[in-house]
Scaffold this motif. Structure first.
Motif, short mmCIF file in Angstrom:
data_model
loop_
_atom_site.label_atom_id
_atom_site.label_comp_id
_atom_site.label_asym_id
_atom_site.label_seq_id
_atom_site.Cartn_x
_atom_site.Cartn_y
_atom_site.Cartn_z
N MET A 335 12.66 -15.05 4.05
CA MET A 335 11.96 -13.97 3.36
C MET A 335 11.38 -14.53 2.06
SD MET A 335 14.91 -11.03 3.77
CE MET A 335 16.15 -12.02 2.93
N TRP A 336 10.07 -14.61 2.00
CA TRP A 336 9.43 -15.23 0.83
C TRP A 336 9.19 -14.19 -0.26
CZ3 TRP A 336 9.61 -20.23 0.23
CH2 TRP A 336 9.66 -21.06 1.36
N TYR A 337 10.16 -14.08 -1.19
CA TYR A 337 10.03 -13.15 -2.31
C TYR A 337 8.76 -13.44 -3.11
CZ TYR A 337 15.04 -12.02 -1.67
OH TYR A 337 16.26 -11.63 -1.18
N VAL A 338 8.48 -14.73 -3.23
CA VAL A 338 7.34 -15.15 -4.05
C VAL A 338 6.03 -14.63 -3.45
CG1 VAL A 338 6.92 -17.40 -2.95
CG2 VAL A 338 6.59 -17.16 -5.39
N SER A 339 5.99 -14.45 -2.15
CA SER A 339 4.82 -13.89 -1.48
C SER A 339 4.83 -12.36 -1.56
CB SER A 339 4.79 -14.35 -0.02
OG SER A 339 3.74 -13.72 0.69
N GLY A 340 6.01 -11.76 -1.31
CA GLY A 340 6.11 -10.30 -1.40
C GLY A 340 5.69 -9.78 -2.77
N ASN A 341 5.98 -10.56 -3.82
CA ASN A 341 5.63 -10.15 -5.18
C ASN A 341 4.14 -10.31 -5.50
OD1 ASN A 341 8.08 -9.19 -6.04
ND2 ASN A 341 8.78 -11.14 -6.88
N ARG A 342 3.37 -10.85 -4.54
CA ARG A 342 1.90 -10.94 -4.71
C ARG A 342 1.19 -10.18 -3.58
NH1 ARG A 342 3.71 -12.86 -8.68
NH2 ARG A 342 2.94 -14.57 -9.99
N ASP A 343 1.90 -9.24 -2.97
CA ASP A 343 1.34 -8.50 -1.84
C ASP A 343 0.51 -7.31 -2.35
OD1 ASP A 343 0.78 -7.02 0.42
OD2 ASP A 343 2.83 -7.04 1.21
N GLU A 344 -0.81 -7.38 -2.14
CA GLU A 344 -1.73 -6.34 -2.63
C GLU A 344 -1.41 -4.97 -2.04
OE1 GLU A 344 -2.48 -9.07 -1.05
OE2 GLU A 344 -3.74 -10.33 -2.34
N GLU A 345 -0.80 -4.95 -0.85
CA GLU A 345 -0.52 -3.65 -0.22
C GLU A 345 0.65 -2.93 -0.89
OE1 GLU A 345 -0.16 -3.90 4.01
OE2 GLU A 345 -2.07 -4.94 4.24
N ALA A 346 1.49 -3.67 -1.58
CA ALA A 346 2.67 -3.05 -2.21
C ALA A 346 2.53 -2.97 -3.73
CB ALA A 346 3.92 -3.84 -1.86
N ILE A 347 1.78 -3.90 -4.31
CA ILE A 347 1.68 -4.00 -5.77
C ILE A 347 0.22 -4.07 -6.16
CG2 ILE A 347 2.23 -5.47 -7.77
CD1 ILE A 347 4.69 -6.45 -6.02
N GLU A 348 -0.17 -3.20 -7.05
CA GLU A 348 -1.58 -3.17 -7.49
C GLU A 348 -1.88 -4.40 -8.36
OE1 GLU A 348 -4.56 -0.09 -9.78
OE2 GLU A 348 -2.49 0.54 -9.38
N LYS A 349 -3.01 -5.04 -8.10
CA LYS A 349 -3.42 -6.23 -8.87
C LYS A 349 -2.26 -7.21 -9.05
CE LYS A 349 -6.74 -3.58 -11.64
NZ LYS A 349 -6.96 -2.98 -12.97
N PRO A 350 -1.68 -7.70 -7.96
CA PRO A 350 -0.44 -8.48 -8.07
C PRO A 350 -0.61 -9.82 -8.78
CG PRO A 350 -1.30 -8.60 -5.84
CD PRO A 350 -2.13 -7.58 -6.56
N TYR A 351 -1.83 -10.36 -8.82
CA TYR A 351 -2.02 -11.65 -9.49
C TYR A 351 -2.22 -11.50 -10.99
CZ TYR A 351 -1.83 -14.76 -5.52
OH TYR A 351 -1.37 -15.50 -4.46
N GLU A 352 -2.35 -10.26 -11.44
CA GLU A 352 -2.52 -10.06 -12.88
C GLU A 352 -1.15 -9.90 -13.53
OE1 GLU A 352 -5.50 -7.28 -14.14
OE2 GLU A 352 -6.75 -7.70 -12.38
N PHE A 353 -1.05 -10.42 -14.75
CA PHE A 353 0.17 -10.29 -15.53
C PHE A 353 -0.06 -9.16 -16.52
CE2 PHE A 353 2.81 -11.64 -19.23
CZ PHE A 353 4.05 -11.53 -18.61
N LEU A 354 0.56 -8.00 -16.26
CA LEU A 354 0.28 -6.80 -17.06
C LEU A 354 1.60 -6.28 -17.64
CD1 LEU A 354 -2.03 -5.07 -14.42
CD2 LEU A 354 -2.78 -6.30 -16.48
N ILE A 355 1.77 -6.45 -18.95
CA ILE A 355 3.08 -6.12 -19.53
C ILE A 355 3.28 -4.61 -19.67
CG2 ILE A 355 3.18 -8.32 -20.75
CD1 ILE A 355 2.78 -6.65 -23.35
N ASP A 356 2.20 -3.82 -19.46
CA ASP A 356 2.35 -2.36 -19.51
C ASP A 356 2.11 -1.77 -18.13
OD1 ASP A 356 -0.28 -3.06 -19.46
OD2 ASP A 356 -0.88 -1.90 -21.23
N ARG A 357 2.43 -2.53 -17.10
CA ARG A 357 2.29 -2.07 -15.71
C ARG A 357 3.03 -0.74 -15.52
NH1 ARG A 357 0.75 -4.55 -11.06
NH2 ARG A 357 0.42 -6.63 -11.94
N ALA A 358 2.42 0.17 -14.76
CA ALA A 358 2.99 1.51 -14.61
C ALA A 358 4.36 1.48 -13.92
CB ALA A 358 2.02 2.40 -13.84
N ARG A 359 4.49 0.66 -12.86
CA ARG A 359 5.78 0.60 -12.14
C ARG A 359 6.25 -0.85 -12.06
NH1 ARG A 359 4.07 2.24 -7.03
NH2 ARG A 359 6.19 2.24 -6.23
#
Length: 423
Positions: A335-359
């Protein structure tokens, strides 16, 4: 940050993207540690999520394995304990199979019901009341460490801050002899490294010799704690609990290594990653300085962005059809966590580093289900306190060179990160 370093990095990534798109999917081996050392694995996972989210690699340095790359698919595998096992006896939780004679159980590499019984033993360490006590200790040690950092000269953040503070915390959790605390760092690194010429250890035998030294050191401490009334350190908790007081030597060392690696690598690499992430995103750094209350969302965002453990592995207990693919009994499923954490279907703009991300807590860095990291609140607490203290002291911490990364597709971390704090 040096413009040249950024340029070289972009060129490397462009070349990796070309390679990833040209290579037939059948030849993909996303677990190759070299891709992680060079930070060029991203385009491979991007393509797998799009075109082959349940991918079979028939040949690699780790043997054949399945890659699960989408967030929701990872969740499904992670929570299906009846079909996918973590047991050490089947190979454990990493892509690298441990040789059968060296397999050691720990509660993360164990199935129910024994898993919960052993995990519950150490859980009191991470209750809110106990975390409040630890917070005072973390703040005191963080202020001492930060106040002693050099100004106006380049130093290695990994060694001076990330390793030092996480090792101090581990020594507190175990009530480990203070003057020997760097042994904990060494044992953690040795436990997770890939043996080879020029590496931390050249051979598996060397690794085992050092881990045996770890076991005998802790066995002495264990005996002391077992003979004393119960105290609130991890060793005493285990020595006085029915579920763990009679562990065999392999289970004992297995749980020690789990707690040392869990308490060391994740926080240490996320702490280095936080400095690196902000250096790459100066506008976010500015936002954090102007509004320190954003630390609360910055911490989970950096844990997602860094993903300190790139994967966890399971072993199929029976033939199973998953998303149209036939996984066979005994197959290794990564299970590639590193890939799941960049999955556009689950996380909006996953490649952006946003310190005020809503969730910001929508990430899978700590795993999910019964094996979710037992110390995750402590990891978040450490990062939060350290950053509160950094913001009180320094306007900015400048990364002056690209970091050296670890040769590993399990630990996603940094060997060195050269920085400078203005005089």
């Amino acid at each position: 940050m040096h413009g040249t370093a950024d340029l070289v990095k972009d060129v490397n990534l462009d070349a990796a993207r070309e390679r990833a798109n040209a290579l037939p999917l059948a030849d993909y081996d996303p677990g190759d540690p070299e891709l992680f050392k060079t930070d060029t694995f991203w385009p491979y996972f991007d393509r797998l999520r799009r075109e082959d989210p349940v991918h079979y690699c028939k040949d690699s340095m780790f043997g054949p394995y399945w890659s699960i790359t989408r967030y929701n698919d990872i969740m499904d595998i992670e929570t299906n304990h009846a079909m996918f096992s973590s047991a050490a006896s089947l190979g454990g939780i990493t892509i690298r199979d441990v040789p059968p004679d060296l397999r050691r159980e720990s509660f993360i590499a164990m199935d129910q019901p024994r898993h919960s019984a052993q995990r519950k033993t150490v859980a009191p360490m991470f209750t809110p009341t106990h975390l409040d006590e630890l917070a005072l200790n973390i703040r005191k040690r963080s202020t001492e460490c930060l106040d002693n950092l050099p100004r106006g000269e380049v130093f290695d953040w990994v060694d001076k801050v990330s390793i030092e503070l996480t090792t101090q915390m581990l020594a507190v959790l175990f009530d480990f002899p203070w003057e020997d605390r760097r042994k904990l760092t060494r044992w953690s690194d040795v436990a997770t490294t890939l043996p080879g010429a020029g590496g931390l250890v050249a051979t598996e035998d060397e690794r085992q010799a050092e881990l045996m030294e770890c076991a005998s050191y802790f066995a002495r401490l264990w005996k002391e704690r077992a003979d004393q009334p119960p105290k609130s350190d991890l060793l005493s908790m285990m020595a006085h609990s029915d579920a763990t007081r009679n562990m065999d030597p392999k289970n004992f060392l297995g749980n020690l290594i789990l707690l040392i690696v869990g308490g060391n690598d994740t926080t240490r690499n996320t702490l280095s990653g936080s400095i690196y992430a902000l250096s790459k995103h100066p506008e976010q750094y500015r936002k954090l300085r102007e509004n320190p209350a954003l630390i609360d969302s910055f911490v989970p965002e950096v844990i997602r962005w860094q993903t300190p453990l790139a994967h966890m592995r399971r072993t199929a207990l029976a033939d199973y059809e998953f998303r149209g693919r036939r996984i066979k009994k005994g197959d290794k499923v990564v299970m590639w966590y590193v890939s799941g954490n960049r999955d556009e279907e689950a996380i909006e703009k996953p490649y952006e580093f946003l310190i005020d991300r809503a969730r910001p807590r929508t990430h899978i860095s700590f795993g999910f289900g019964i094996h979710r990291c037992v110390g995750l609140r402590l990891a978040e607490l450490q990062l939060k306190i350290i950053w509160e203290e950094i913001l009180k002291r320094f306007d900015t911490i400048e990364v002056v060179e690209e970091p050296l990364r670890v040769y590993s597709s399990f630990i996603k971390g940094y060997e060195t990160l050269p920085v400078r704090i203005a005089a």
